[in-house]
Design a protein around this motif. Structure first.
Motif: not given
Length: 547
Positions: A283, A333, A465
């Motif tokens: 991420k 996600e 998320q």
């Protein structure tokens, strides 16, 4: 289809001098050494008076000796009762007694916490590593385990070799394992699984996730849970793969180090592990403006995505052909990110009562958001007037399914429909291609004041998320939906949030989630949970503790 014990006999003969089981940086057994260990256990059980169908409990930490012992018990014709080592001493005692076990294999530290006076049926308590007798009521049974080397020599005076390996294969319909799904001391549910159940699951795994003799796999899931037992021990071992045990729960750093050294061909895990990798490594990288710009460029974007996926695979040793997740849904996600970079992942579905697999699909055909397609050895249906549009209970019938719960007739009766289908308690639907999508557990469903069905798992997926959220549980409080959230302390520390910003996180999460939810499933409140939620062996949150 071969009996799994026939597969075992073939593997130990063919890999007599090659590694079969090992502890990471510890013991390493060849196929021949494993076969000899199985034979010693089989002979000791026979000498101790354990007969075909008798129960033998196994409660210990993950290690190669756990697998040796399990295989020795099933090869003897006795029934294994795997018990999770993190159950309380009272819970362990209750399950050993409830299962009517004659022998208990365990760790010395577990044995030291037990009250042997509450185990009147147990003839001997035996250390899983080393074989020392730790207690029990029958001196003759204890002597059988103390003298198992002599028993092997007497049974095979010319030496024990590949030609002496022989295991029973006429017992497909007989009980092989009683697996307790919790350590409760009330009315425990001991799932009764037959030898045939394991044979069909191993056969399916070998067909759908091919392995090659000499490859390796890291075992990190609890062996006393069906997911770890079937997919991190039985399926790979019976495929000629060396199973390497992490003998204690590893830190993320230790896990990465082990993966790089072992270089597994497949990673069998739970979504939580992969979600941590996404949050900690993927991420931050994918969120950088420059990376986002490059990913959007034709040609360059594809090259960059492949490079990122390759780095993830390298962190697991570089040989991983597929990441197989199960036990819980994957965060949408994280799944979108894995999909975007082309990571070879798939998410399956199962339960202890199915030994454990009910659905799976190869990563190349896997539909995002699904849990694969029903396995080909089962008939799986949705109890719904329109299985393609209206959620209903997932129900199954097939040779892998349990025959009920040990000494619990009431729960057994409730487990099956009148026409013999097993009630999973999970709600879901199919798409036109036969992919199975789950919406949640029927017992978790919340009925809103306006009559709408609310599945907390769907709200939790959105909550999880949000930035800084590690995990969450959505509960019904007097008709209002409340999310209990554990915020990631490492992420908060890295972002250098001050006290005011941390205090504002619940409100930010509530606002962001409610923007995406229909009116009937919006959150009234978000509460901070002070610590991670307690988990089951398959890393699902123990929801009943958080109301």
């Amino acid at each position: 289809m071969k009996h799994y014990l026939e597969m075992l006999a073939e593997v130990v003969r063919e890999r007599w001098d090659d590694p079969a089981l090992s502890d990471f940086h510890g013991r390493r057994l060849t196929g021949g050494e494993l076969a000899a260990s199985i034979e010693r256990t089989r002979l000791a059980l026979r000498e101790a008076g354990v007969r075909r169908g008798d129960k033998v409990a196994l409660c210990a930490h993950n290690c190669a000796a756990w697998a040796e012992t399990f295989l020795g018990v099933v090869a003897s014709g006795a029934v294994v009762v795997p018990i999770l080592s993190n159950f309380t001493p009272e819970g362990i005692q209750h399950l050993v007694e409830h299962s009517e076990s004659r022998i208990l294999f365990t760790d010395p530290e577990i044995a030291a916490a037990l009250d042997f006076g509450r185990l009147p049926r147990v003839r001997a308590v035996v250390a899983i590593e080393g074989g020392a007798v730790l207690g029990g009521r029958d001196r003759a049974a204890a002597r059988a385990f103390e003298e198992k080397d002599a028993l092997l020599a007497a049974e095979h005076p010319g030496g024990f070799g590949p030609a002496d390996v022989s295991y029973p294969t006429d017992n497909g319909g007989e009980l092989a394992v009683i697996n307790y799904t919790s350590g409760t001391t009330s009315a425990p549910k001991g799932v009764m699984l037959r030898h045939e159940s394991f044979s069909v699951v191993v056969d399916f795994a070998q067909r759908r996730i091919p392995a090659h003799p000499g490859e390796r796999i890291v075992s990190m899931l609890p062996m006393a849970h069906m997911y770890g037992l079937a997919f991190e021990m039985m399926y790979p071992l019976l495929s000629g793969v060396e199973v390497v045990y992490l003998t204690k729960i590893p830190s993320p750093t230790a896990l990465v180090a082990a993966m790089k050294e072992v270089r597994p061909y497949v990673v069998i895990t739970v979504p939580m592990v992969m979600e941590k990798i996404y949050r900690g490594a993927l991420k931050p990288k994918l969120s950088r403006p420059a990376v986002r710009l490059l990913l959007a460029l034709p040609g360059v974007g594809g090259l960059l995505r492949r490079k990122i996926a390759e780095k993830v695979r390298e962190s697991f040793g570089g040989q991983v052909r597929e990441f197989v997740m199960g036990g819980a849904p994957l965060n949408p996600e994280a799944e979108a990110a894995f999909r975007r970079i082309g990571l070879p992942y798939t998410v399956g579905y199962g339960m202890t009562e199915a030994c454990p697999l009910l659905a799976y699909e190869d990563w190349r055909e896997f539909a995002p958001g699904s849990c694969g397609k029903p396995v080909d050895y089962d008939e799986v249906r949705i109890d719904s007037p329109d299985p393609l549009r209206v959620d209903g209970e997932v129900q199954a019938k097939g040779p892998n399914l349990c025959v009920g719960y040990y000494r619990n007739a009431e729960a057994t009766k409730a487990l099956f429909t009148k026409d013999g289908f097993l009630r999973t308690g999970d709600l879901g639907h199919f798409d036109a291609k036969g992919n199975l999508y789950l919406s949640g557990r029927s017992k978790n469903m919340i009925l809103s004041g306006s009559g709408q069905n609310i599945y907390p798992e769907e709200i939790e997926a959105v909550v999880n998320q949000q930035d800084f959220v590690a995990e969450s549980v959505v509960v019904d409080r007097g008709g209002k939906l409340v999310a209990r959230v554990y915020f990631d302390p490492d992420a908060i520390r890295k972002a250098k949030l001050d006290d005011a910003a941390v205090a504002a996180l619940p409100g930010r999460v509530r606002t962001a989630v409610n923007r995406r939810m229909p009116a009937y499933s919006r959150l009234s409140e978000v509460e901070r949970n002070p610590s991670p939620f307690e988990k089951t062996p398959k890393m699902s949150i123990k929801r009943f503790l958080y109301r």
